[in-house]
Each structure stands twice: as C-alpha cells, then as structure tokens.
Design a protein around this motif. Structure first.
Motif, PDB file in Angstrom:
ATOM      1  N   ASP A 101       0.597  -1.132  -0.071  1.00  0.00           N
ATOM      2  CA  ASP A 101       0.168   0.127   0.137  1.00  0.00           C
ATOM      3  C   ASP A 101       0.915   1.253  -0.059  1.00  0.00           C
ATOM      4  O   ASP A 101       0.281   2.200  -0.035  1.00  0.00           O
ATOM      5  CB  ASP A 101      -0.774  -0.250   1.053  1.00  0.00           C
ATOM      6  N   GLY A 102       2.066   1.214   0.092  1.00  0.00           N
ATOM      7  CA  GLY A 102       2.956   2.279  -0.180  1.00  0.00           C
ATOM      8  C   GLY A 102       3.587   2.644   1.320  1.00  0.00           C
ATOM      9  O   GLY A 102       4.604   3.525   1.496  1.00  0.00           O
ATOM     10  N   ARG A 103       3.093   2.277   2.378  1.00  0.00           N
ATOM     11  CA  ARG A 103       3.531   2.746   3.828  1.00  0.00           C
ATOM     12  C   ARG A 103       4.735   1.867   4.083  1.00  0.00           C
ATOM     13  O   ARG A 103       4.938   0.948   3.870  1.00  0.00           O
ATOM     14  CB  ARG A 103       2.440   2.595   4.840  1.00  0.00           C
ATOM     15  N   VAL A 104       5.545   2.687   4.749  1.00  0.00           N
ATOM     16  CA  VAL A 104       7.003   2.132   5.382  1.00  0.00           C
ATOM     17  C   VAL A 104       6.739   1.623   6.892  1.00  0.00           C
ATOM     18  O   VAL A 104       5.988   2.406   7.600  1.00  0.00           O
ATOM     19  CB  VAL A 104       7.991   2.942   5.240  1.00  0.00           C
ATOM     20  N   TRP A 105       7.369   0.688   7.578  1.00  0.00           N
ATOM     21  CA  TRP A 105       7.196   0.508   8.805  1.00  0.00           C
ATOM     22  C   TRP A 105       8.507  -0.154   9.095  1.00  0.00           C
ATOM     23  O   TRP A 105       9.421  -0.574   8.345  1.00  0.00           O
ATOM     24  CB  TRP A 105       6.116  -0.990   8.925  1.00  0.00           C
ATOM     25  N   ASN A 106       8.641  -0.110  10.399  1.00  0.00           N
ATOM     26  CA  ASN A 106       9.970  -0.401  11.129  1.00  0.00           C
ATOM     27  C   ASN A 106       9.798  -1.697  12.028  1.00  0.00           C
ATOM     28  O   ASN A 106       9.389  -1.591  13.226  1.00  0.00           O
ATOM     29  CB  ASN A 106      10.347   0.713  12.102  1.00  0.00           C
ATOM     30  N   PRO A 107       9.978  -2.900  11.489  1.00  0.00           N
ATOM     31  CA  PRO A 107       9.830  -4.221  12.346  1.00  0.00           C
ATOM     32  C   PRO A 107      10.955  -4.231  13.437  1.00  0.00           C
ATOM     33  O   PRO A 107      10.514  -4.854  14.421  1.00  0.00           O
ATOM     34  CB  PRO A 107       9.950  -5.208  11.173  1.00  0.00           C
ATOM     35  N   VAL A 108      12.170  -3.813  13.150  1.00  0.00           N
ATOM     36  CA  VAL A 108      13.194  -3.858  14.257  1.00  0.00           C
ATOM     37  C   VAL A 108      12.559  -2.964  15.388  1.00  0.00           C
ATOM     38  O   VAL A 108      12.773  -3.396  16.553  1.00  0.00           O
ATOM     39  CB  VAL A 108      14.421  -3.207  13.550  1.00  0.00           C
ATOM     40  N   GLY A 109      12.123  -1.900  15.089  1.00  0.00           N
ATOM     41  CA  GLY A 109      11.534  -1.015  16.220  1.00  0.00           C
ATOM     42  C   GLY A 109      10.294  -1.543  17.125  1.00  0.00           C
ATOM     43  O   GLY A 109      10.358  -1.382  17.969  1.00  0.00           O
ATOM     44  N   LYS A 110       9.806  -2.428  16.081  1.00  0.00           N
ATOM     45  CA  LYS A 110       8.517  -3.003  16.736  1.00  0.00           C
ATOM     46  C   LYS A 110       8.960  -4.127  17.704  1.00  0.00           C
ATOM     47  O   LYS A 110       8.229  -4.164  18.827  1.00  0.00           O
ATOM     48  CB  LYS A 110       7.509  -3.523  15.674  1.00  0.00           C
ATOM     49  N   VAL A 111      10.167  -4.845  17.376  1.00  0.00           N
ATOM     50  CA  VAL A 111      10.592  -5.772  18.449  1.00  0.00           C
ATOM     51  C   VAL A 111      11.068  -4.799  19.529  1.00  0.00           C
ATOM     52  O   VAL A 111      10.716  -5.376  20.670  1.00  0.00           O
ATOM     53  CB  VAL A 111      11.767  -6.479  17.634  1.00  0.00           C
ATOM     54  N   HIS A 112      11.657  -3.821  19.550  1.00  0.00           N
ATOM     55  CA  HIS A 112      11.958  -2.996  20.531  1.00  0.00           C
ATOM     56  C   HIS A 112      10.966  -2.723  21.535  1.00  0.00           C
ATOM     57  O   HIS A 112      10.956  -2.749  22.705  1.00  0.00           O
ATOM     58  CB  HIS A 112      13.062  -1.975  20.202  1.00  0.00           C
ATOM     59  N   ASN A 113       9.953  -2.209  20.719  1.00  0.00           N
ATOM     60  CA  ASN A 113       8.572  -1.920  21.589  1.00  0.00           C
ATOM     61  C   ASN A 113       8.177  -2.982  22.419  1.00  0.00           C
ATOM     62  O   ASN A 113       7.744  -2.820  23.696  1.00  0.00           O
ATOM     63  CB  ASN A 113       7.469  -1.351  20.673  1.00  0.00           C
ATOM     64  N   ARG A 114       8.101  -4.507  21.827  1.00  0.00           N
ATOM     65  CA  ARG A 114       7.589  -5.597  22.507  1.00  0.00           C
ATOM     66  C   ARG A 114       8.468  -5.985  23.519  1.00  0.00           C
ATOM     67  O   ARG A 114       8.009  -5.935  24.479  1.00  0.00           O
ATOM     68  CB  ARG A 114       7.504  -6.647  21.581  1.00  0.00           C
TER      69      ARG A 114
END
Length: 152
Positions: free
Chosen positions: A104-117
């Motif tokens: 859909d064109g959006r960018v996401w941060n999976p590494v940051g999501k792991v840090h949040n978890r």
C-alpha cells in the motif's frame, strides 16, 4: 542468540541477516522459525522471555535486530513487502536505518516494533498482530504511493 557483529546491514542485506539469525537461533533449539505468520508467535515468546529475564536492551541489541530482521522478512515473503533503506528523516523518526514498504506504499519499522515489544510486553505490541494488521491492507489503485516502487 546475540550477535557480535555491530555492523547494521542495509536493505539489500536484510534477507541474509534474517537467515543468519535463524541459523544461530535454531542451532541449539528446535524453534519453528519458518517465515510463516504463525512463527511470529514464537518471536513474541522470545521477546517476552528476554524481557522477563531482565535483558538489557543495549546488550541484547544484536538479538533484537535479528528478531526484527526476521519479522521484516516474514512481511517480505508473506505480505509483499520490500526492504527499504530509510532516508535521514525516516532514520531519525524510526531510530533504525532500514524498514519495509508494504504494497500500500506505507513504510514500517519491524526492528523498532521488536524493541517496543521488549519494552512494554503489551499484547498490542504483538508481532503476530503487527503482521495481521499490515497484511490486510490493500493497495489503492490510484494512489501515487502505491505506484511508487523505487527507493524512498
């Protein structure tokens, strides 16, 4: 499960980073890290175990990056995402050099999501939920960001 390599790969190196993490993480354990969406429950459990064990985020940085690379690679393989190098503004915002762009064109941060978890343990920071939330988003046919396929 930590890595001693402090170099952070760019987008082109994230697939091999994820594969290296899986090889190290499964060498002594029978973890079903098979790049399926259900394997993200294992990632949730691993991060929760690090938190409950009192892991220092700085000392666990390599492991967290490897887990984030794995989550991103699941998005690439299963949800049509592509790895992207963040520009300077995105690096400042996300605190990471790489992420994924969804169809859909959006960018996401999976590494940051792991840090949040790791930091919260909140079920809302579940990596499986993250995948399910992003995977269901459809590309809008007339959207300029949906047509953009080059680097950000």
């Amino acid at each position: 499960m930590s890595t001693s390599d402090d170099r952070v790969p760019g987008a082109s190196g994230m697939r091999s980073c994820a594969a290296g993490f899986v090889a190290r993480a499964t060498a002594r354990n029978r973890l079903p890290l098979d790049y399926s969406e259900r394997s993200l429950r294992i990632v949730d459990f691993l991060v929760d175990g690090l938190r409950k064990g009192g892991a220092d985020p700085e000392r666990a940085r390599g492991t967290l990056f490897g887990l984030g690379a794995y989550v991103g690679e699941v998005l690439v393989r299963r949800a049509g995402a592509v790895w992207v190098d963040f520009d300077a503004d995105q690096r400042a915002y996300f605190g990471q050099p790489v992420g994924v762009r969804m169809p859909d064109g959006r960018v996401w941060n999976p590494v940051g999501k792991v840090h949040n978890r790791l930091g919260t343990g909140d079920p809302e920071d579940s990596l499986l939920t993250f995948y399910l939330m992003l995977h269901g988003r459809a590309r809008s046919p007339g959207s300029p960001t949906a047509r953009h396929t080059g680097p950000l």
